[in-house]
Design a protein around this motif. Structure first.
Motif, PDB file in Angstrom:
ATOM      1  N   ARG A  45     -61.271  -5.998  48.540  1.00  0.00           N
ATOM      2  CA  ARG A  45     -61.120  -6.206  49.977  1.00  0.00           C
ATOM      3  C   ARG A  45     -62.384  -6.842  50.558  1.00  0.00           C
ATOM      4  O   ARG A  45     -62.333  -7.824  51.291  1.00  0.00           O
ATOM      5  N   SER A  88     -60.383  -1.571  44.538  1.00  0.00           N
ATOM      6  CA  SER A  88     -59.632  -2.189  45.636  1.00  0.00           C
ATOM      7  C   SER A  88     -60.551  -2.384  46.842  1.00  0.00           C
ATOM      8  O   SER A  88     -60.446  -3.382  47.555  1.00  0.00           O
ATOM      9  N   GLN A 124     -63.021 -10.612  52.188  1.00  0.00           N
ATOM     10  CA  GLN A 124     -63.597 -10.682  53.528  1.00  0.00           C
ATOM     11  C   GLN A 124     -64.815 -11.605  53.523  1.00  0.00           C
ATOM     12  O   GLN A 124     -64.957 -12.469  54.380  1.00  0.00           O
TER      13      GLN A 124
END
Ligand code: C2E
Ligand code: MG
Ligand code: MG
Ligand code: MG
Length: 288
Positions: free
Chosen positions: A280, A276, A284
Motif C-alpha cells: 500500500r 500488504s 502511494q
C-alpha cells in the motif's frame, strides 16, 4: 592529584585487562570441546523478496549454548576461534549443518553461509566444501557464501582465484557488510560477486543522517548496474523497507521480517499484514 589518578587508573585497569585475556583463554579451551559436546546450533534468518513477500533464502548464523556461560554471541567467540584456528573445524561444522538442513528440512531452498577470512585462506577450504556439498547431495547453487571485504585486502591474486573456484564449483558468492571496510569500488568489478550485502549501518542511518538516502541509493544502483543482486541487512522499520524497496533493493533482511531463529520456527512467507502494508505504501509513494 592528576598524577595520582593517572596511577590509579593504571592499577584499576590492569586486572581488568588480565581478566579479559583470561576470559578469552577459557573460551578458547571451551570452544575446542564445544563441537564434541554439540553445543552449537544454526539459526536461520529470512531474506525477503519485497516484490512477492516470499522468503528467497535464509542466512545461517551460528549460536553457542555453553552450559556454564549460557548463550555466547558470535561476536564474542568467532574472533577467539579465528585467533586460535578453531574456526576451521567450526566453519566446517556450519557448512555441513547448513547442507544437512537443506537436504532434510529445506529441500530446494537456499541458504547463505558466512565464511571467516581465516577459513577462506586456509589451504583445505575448497576441498572441504566440495566434499561436504557433494556428500550431502545439495546443489551448490542452493548455497551462497558470504565473505567480508577484509578477505580481499591482502593478496588480491589468491582471493581472486579462490572466488573463481567457488563460482566454478557452482556456489554463489556475496560480499558481506559492504561499505564497512576499506572498500574500494573497483573490488566490485574485479571480483566475481553475485550479491552485495549493504551493511546495516547504512540502513540504520536512513532517516537519521542527511546523506544516507543518497549513499544507499548510489550503492544499490552501482551493484545492480554491475549485474549484482543487492541485499540490505538490518532492516528494522517499515520506512527503511519502503525506501530500500523503492530504490531497487532486491532483498531485505532484518528484525522487521524475522529474527534469526531455530529451524523449528522458520517460516517460508513473511507476515501478510506487513506485506500488504508495504504494498500500500509503495503504491502511494509511486503515486506521489
Ligand atoms: P553478519 O554476517 O553481518 O550477520 C548479520 C548479523 O546482523 C547477525 O548477528 C544478525 O543477528 C544481525 N541482525 C540481523 N538483522 C538485524 C536487525 O534488523 N538489526 C540488528 N541490530 N541486527 C540484525 P549475529 O548472529 O550476532 O552474528 C554476528 C556476526 O558473526 C555475523 O555478522 C558474522 O560475521 C558472524 N557469524 C555469525 N555466524 C557465523 C558463522 O556461522 N560463521 C562465521 N565465520 N561467522 C559467523
Ligand atoms: Mg552475513
Ligand atoms: Mg558475515
Ligand atoms: Mg553482514
Amino acid at each position: 592529584q592528576s598524577k595520582n589518578s593517572g596511577r590509579n587508573t593504571w592499577h584499576v585497569f590492569r586486572p581488568g585487562m588480565n581478566a579479559e585475556v583470561e576470559r578469552r583463554r577459557e573460551i578458547e579451551v571451551e570452544l575446542k570441546q564445544a563441537l564434541d559436546r554439540h553445543e552449537f546450533e544454526l539459526y536461520l534468518q529470512p531474506r525477503i523478496d519485497p516484490a512477492t513477500g516470499s522468503v528467497s533464502s535464509h542466512e545461517a548464523l551460528i549460536r553457542w549454548h555453553n552450559p556454564a556461560r549460557g548463550f555466547v554471541n558470535p561476536g564474542d567467540f568467532i574472533p577467539v576461534a579465528e585467533a586460535s584456528g578453531t574456526i576451521i573445524p567450526i566453519g566446517e561444522w556450519v557448512f555441513r549443518e547448513a547442507c544437512r538442513l537443506l537436504s532434510t528440512e529445506l529441500p530446494g531452498q537456499r541458504v547463505s553461509v558466512n565464511v571467516s577470512p581465516v577459513q577462506f585462506r586456509h589451504p583445505g577450504f575448497l576441498d572441504a566444501l566440495g566434499e561436504i556439498v557433494h556428500r550431502s547431495g545439495v546443489h551448490p547453487d542452493q548455497i551462497e557464501l558470504e565473505i567480508t571485504e577484509s578477505v580481499l585486502i591482502d593478496d588480491d591474486r589468491r582471493a581472486q582465484q579462490i572466488l573463481r573456484s567457488l563460482k566454478r564449483m557452482g556456489f554463489g558468492v556475496a560480499l558481506d557488510d559492504f561499505g564497512t571496510g576499506y572498500s574500494s569500488l573497483s573490488y566490485l568489478s574485479r571480483y566475481p560477486f553475485d550479491t552485495i550485502k549493504l551493511d546495516r549501518r547504512f540502513v540504520a542511518n536512513l532517516g537519521v543522517v542527511n546523506s544516507a538516502e543518497v549513499i544507499v541509493r548510489s550503492i544499490i544502483d552501482l551493484g545492480r548496474g554491475l549485474g549484482m543482486k543487492v541485499v540490505a541487512e538490518g532492516v528494522e522499520t517499515i520506512d527503511e523497507a519502503i525506501f530500500l524497496s523503492a530504490s531497487g533493493c532486491n532483498e531485505l533482511q532484518g528484525f522487521l521480517f524475522g529474527r534469526p531463529q531455530p529451524l523449528s520456527q522458520v517460516q517460508r512467507w513473511c507476515d501478510p499484514m506487513l506485506m500488504s502494508e508495504m504494498r500500500r505504501r509503495l503504491l502511494q509513494a509511486d503515486a506521489d
